[in-house]
Design an enzyme around this catalytic site. Sequence first.
Site, PDB file in Angstrom:
ATOM      1  N   ALA A  73       0.918  -1.169  -0.145  1.00 27.72           N
ATOM      2  CA  ALA A  73       0.153   0.121  -0.167  1.00 27.72           C
ATOM      3  C   ALA A  73       0.855   1.303   0.106  1.00 27.72           C
ATOM      4  CB  ALA A  73      -0.819  -0.229   1.238  1.00 27.72           C
ATOM      5  N   HIS A 114      15.774   5.253  26.610  1.00 27.86           N
ATOM      6  CA  HIS A 114      15.853   3.958  27.388  1.00 27.86           C
ATOM      7  C   HIS A 114      14.660   3.991  28.416  1.00 27.86           C
ATOM      8  CE1 HIS A 114      17.596   0.669  29.470  1.00 27.86           C
ATOM      9  NE2 HIS A 114      17.387   1.440  30.662  1.00 27.86           N
TER      10      HIS A 114
HETATM   11  C1  LIG Z   1      -5.260  -9.685   3.096  1.00 28.50           C
HETATM   12  C2  LIG Z   1      -4.221  -8.513   2.628  1.00 28.50           C
HETATM   13  C3  LIG Z   1      -3.474  -7.832   3.383  1.00 28.50           C
HETATM   14  C4  LIG Z   1      -2.612  -6.824   2.950  1.00 28.50           C
HETATM   15  N1  LIG Z   1      -1.871  -6.387   4.256  1.00 28.50           N
HETATM   16  C5  LIG Z   1      -1.001  -5.325   3.479  1.00 28.50           C
HETATM   17  C6  LIG Z   1      -0.297  -4.551   4.642  1.00 28.50           C
HETATM   18  O1  LIG Z   1      -0.507  -4.672   5.891  1.00 28.50           O
HETATM   19  N2  LIG Z   1       0.482  -3.639   4.188  1.00 28.50           N
HETATM   20  C7  LIG Z   1       0.515  -3.403   2.785  1.00 28.50           C
HETATM   21  O2  LIG Z   1       1.401  -2.371   2.376  1.00 28.50           O
HETATM   22  N3  LIG Z   1      -0.178  -3.705   1.624  1.00 28.50           N
HETATM   23  C8  LIG Z   1      -0.909  -5.026   2.363  1.00 28.50           C
HETATM   24  N4  LIG Z   1      -1.689  -5.506   1.351  1.00 28.50           N
HETATM   25  C9  LIG Z   1      -1.615  -4.954  -0.314  1.00 28.50           C
HETATM   26  C10 LIG Z   1      -2.232  -3.879  -0.387  1.00 28.50           C
HETATM   27  O3  LIG Z   1      -3.509  -4.044  -0.221  1.00 28.50           O
HETATM   28  C11 LIG Z   1      -2.229  -3.604  -1.875  1.00 28.50           C
HETATM   29  O4  LIG Z   1      -0.892  -3.297  -2.127  1.00 28.50           O
HETATM   30  C12 LIG Z   1      -2.810  -2.030  -2.316  1.00 28.50           C
HETATM   31  O5  LIG Z   1      -4.085  -2.169  -1.762  1.00 28.50           O
HETATM   32  C13 LIG Z   1      -2.599  -1.751  -3.691  1.00 28.50           C
HETATM   33  O6  LIG Z   1      -3.315  -0.319  -3.831  1.00 28.50           O
HETATM   34  P1  LIG Z   1      -3.565   0.077  -5.111  1.00 28.50           P
HETATM   35  O7  LIG Z   1      -4.175   1.433  -4.981  1.00 28.50           O
HETATM   36  O8  LIG Z   1      -2.916  -0.311  -6.494  1.00 28.50           O
HETATM   37  O9  LIG Z   1      -4.870  -0.844  -5.772  1.00 28.50           O
HETATM   38  P2  LIG Z   1      -5.960  -1.489  -4.837  1.00 28.50           P
HETATM   39  O10 LIG Z   1      -6.113  -1.229  -3.477  1.00 28.50           O
HETATM   40  O11 LIG Z   1      -6.326  -2.927  -5.215  1.00 28.50           O
HETATM   41  O12 LIG Z   1      -7.186  -0.727  -5.474  1.00 28.50           O
HETATM   42  C14 LIG Z   1      -7.686  -0.594  -6.688  1.00 28.50           C
HETATM   43  C15 LIG Z   1      -9.177  -0.083  -6.752  1.00 28.50           C
HETATM   44  O13 LIG Z   1      -9.327   0.021  -8.295  1.00 28.50           O
HETATM   45  C16 LIG Z   1     -10.989  -0.202  -8.539  1.00 28.50           C
HETATM   46  N5  LIG Z   1     -10.862  -0.396  -9.758  1.00 28.50           N
HETATM   47  C17 LIG Z   1     -10.475  -1.588 -10.381  1.00 28.50           C
HETATM   48  N6  LIG Z   1     -10.790  -1.503 -11.878  1.00 28.50           N
HETATM   49  C18 LIG Z   1     -11.675  -0.441 -11.775  1.00 28.50           C
HETATM   50  C19 LIG Z   1     -12.506  -0.010 -12.866  1.00 28.50           C
HETATM   51  N7  LIG Z   1     -12.198  -0.095 -14.053  1.00 28.50           N
HETATM   52  N8  LIG Z   1     -13.350   1.160 -12.679  1.00 28.50           N
HETATM   53  C20 LIG Z   1     -13.403   1.613 -11.516  1.00 28.50           C
HETATM   54  N9  LIG Z   1     -12.645   1.239 -10.300  1.00 28.50           N
HETATM   55  C21 LIG Z   1     -11.755   0.095 -10.670  1.00 28.50           C
HETATM   56  C22 LIG Z   1     -11.129  -1.454  -7.239  1.00 28.50           C
HETATM   57  O14 LIG Z   1     -12.276  -1.567  -7.153  1.00 28.50           O
HETATM   58  C23 LIG Z   1     -10.218  -0.716  -6.315  1.00 28.50           C
HETATM   59  O15 LIG Z   1     -11.111  -0.274  -5.379  1.00 28.50           O
HETATM   60  C24 LIG Z   1      -2.429  -6.385   1.479  1.00 28.50           C
HETATM   61  C25 LIG Z   1      -3.486  -7.034   0.636  1.00 28.50           C
HETATM   62  C26 LIG Z   1      -4.226  -8.136   0.967  1.00 28.50           C
HETATM   63  C27 LIG Z   1      -5.069  -8.783   0.229  1.00 28.50           C
END
Ligand SMILES: Cc1cc2nc3c(=O)[nH]c(=O)nc-3n(C[C@H](O)[C@H](O)[C@H](O)COP(=O)(O)OP(=O)(O)OC[C@H]3O[C@@H](n4cnc5c(N)ncnc54)[C@H](O)[C@@H]3O)c2cc1C
Length: 468
Positions: A323, A447
Amino acid sequence: MADSRYDVVVIGTGPGGYVCAIRAAQLGLKTAVVEKDKTFGGTCLNVGCIPSKAMLHASELFEEAGHAFPKMGIKVGKPTLDLGAMMKFKDEAVDGNVKGVDFLLKKNKVDAVRGVGRIVGPGRIEVKGDGKTQTLETKGIVIATGSEVTQLKGIDIDEKRIVSSTGALVLGKVPEKLLVVGAGVIGLELGSVWRRLGAQVTVVEFLDRIVPGIDLDVAKSFQRLLERQGIAFKLSSKVTAVDNSGKRLKASVEPAAGGKAETVEADVVLVAVGRVPFTEGLGLEEAGVKKDNRGRVIVDAHFATNVPGIYAIGDVIAGPMLAHKAEDEGVAVAEILAGQAGHVNYDVIPNVIYTYPELASVGKSEEELEQAGVAYNAGKFPFTANGRAKANQQTEGFVKILADAKTDRVLGVHILGADAGNMIAEAAVAMEFGAAAEDIARTCHAHPTLPEAVKEAALAVGKRAIHM
Ligand SMILES: Cc1cc2nc3c(=O)[nH]c(=O)nc-3n(C[C@H](O)[C@H](O)[C@H](O)COP(=O)(O)OP(=O)(O)OC[C@H]3O[C@@H](n4cnc5c(N)ncnc54)[C@H](O)[C@@H]3O)c2cc1C
């Protein structure tokens, strides 16, 4: 009704997308986001980081109440689990966070358009949702559509008994036996949650080690600690099929190289073998946006795709699926679009596994340095020698700092221990400023605190740790 002419339209409101939109709006760009799901925040806030951390927190306290409280003189009796209430606690965490994004988008005057976004031409996005279709016109498009669960051939995820991380966060009861496929971050975090709540957990991993990519010495210690907690590992093994016809699931587990299969019974199988970029329905092929052989959108150092005016960030492009990596890319691309010099330093992206103990690292592992032929000194300091860890009886793990043998510059920091995820921030700041191990060693640390172990590991690089 949203104005349809924008400077930037961001598709997706995960940590990459919403942060990008806020930064773009801060810089005076007229910005909109498009989101297909009911709530903002993407994978991270809805089914990823936030709910998993809420469950890790609650289950850790549940375990502590049963095991650690009595020896601290706190008598609360045997704790009993109200799984429904714990799920509500987790749902409230999600709710509070997604509402926070809603608030921030409004505060920054970012238009939010609900529906599935599709690129239909240069600077044109068609959004279909709530039974209507609208077209947004924009100078720049940022693809931030994230990732989805990787499926395993022969294993059909039903999100009830054979689950992905999403289903594992909403189980209605504690499985007696949980089989986790994949010893990566997600498998170990969610495996830990359900073990703490009472499940017998077995983790099957294709490789001969857990948490691939993490410094091997740290990974081995981590595995031993998890085994001591009761998690069983089957390394160099693969799950080839899961028979769901009976009351109990029957998984076929074979050696990774092939051979005789054994049957492992489970009530729930969690498939946690990674995630793949999500670009379905985006119209990338028609728009001519190139992807690599793993389906990731190809971008240059400025997050630009091969099609002018289209950019991409987060899980949908190469790099660690984290994230904070997505967020930093969101900020960088917004700054680039506003004519500034946005940049992400990929050498300093911390990685945290929020089990107990936590495993946090930033920079290079010993294997990476060896492979690159970089001479380094390693300083290691165990939490058994840290006053605060001893006071708290949380002495598992250690800090390891790897520094360039010639310049003493910190190249990698690896922390296995309670609160490692918070402690790694110090290492990241030090590395961002190009610190030497000597700089950390000479920085006064309060500490008694756990981060004193970071200072001692830095001292150990120069073979002069005090408390060892
Ligand atoms: C169980 C789990 C635990 C995790 N824990 C961590 C953690 O502790 N720390 C960490 O750093 N990362 C963690 N991650 C990874 C993290 O969630 C992702 O790296 C992060 O969410 C990626 O962000 P993003 O903005 O690229 O995409 P995403 O968060 O996947 O968001 C993409 C968004 O785009 C929307 N979307 C897709 N296509 C379309 C479209 N055509 N039109 C409109 N909307 C669309 C989706 O609905 C979604 O809301 C975890 C993942 C999982 C599954």
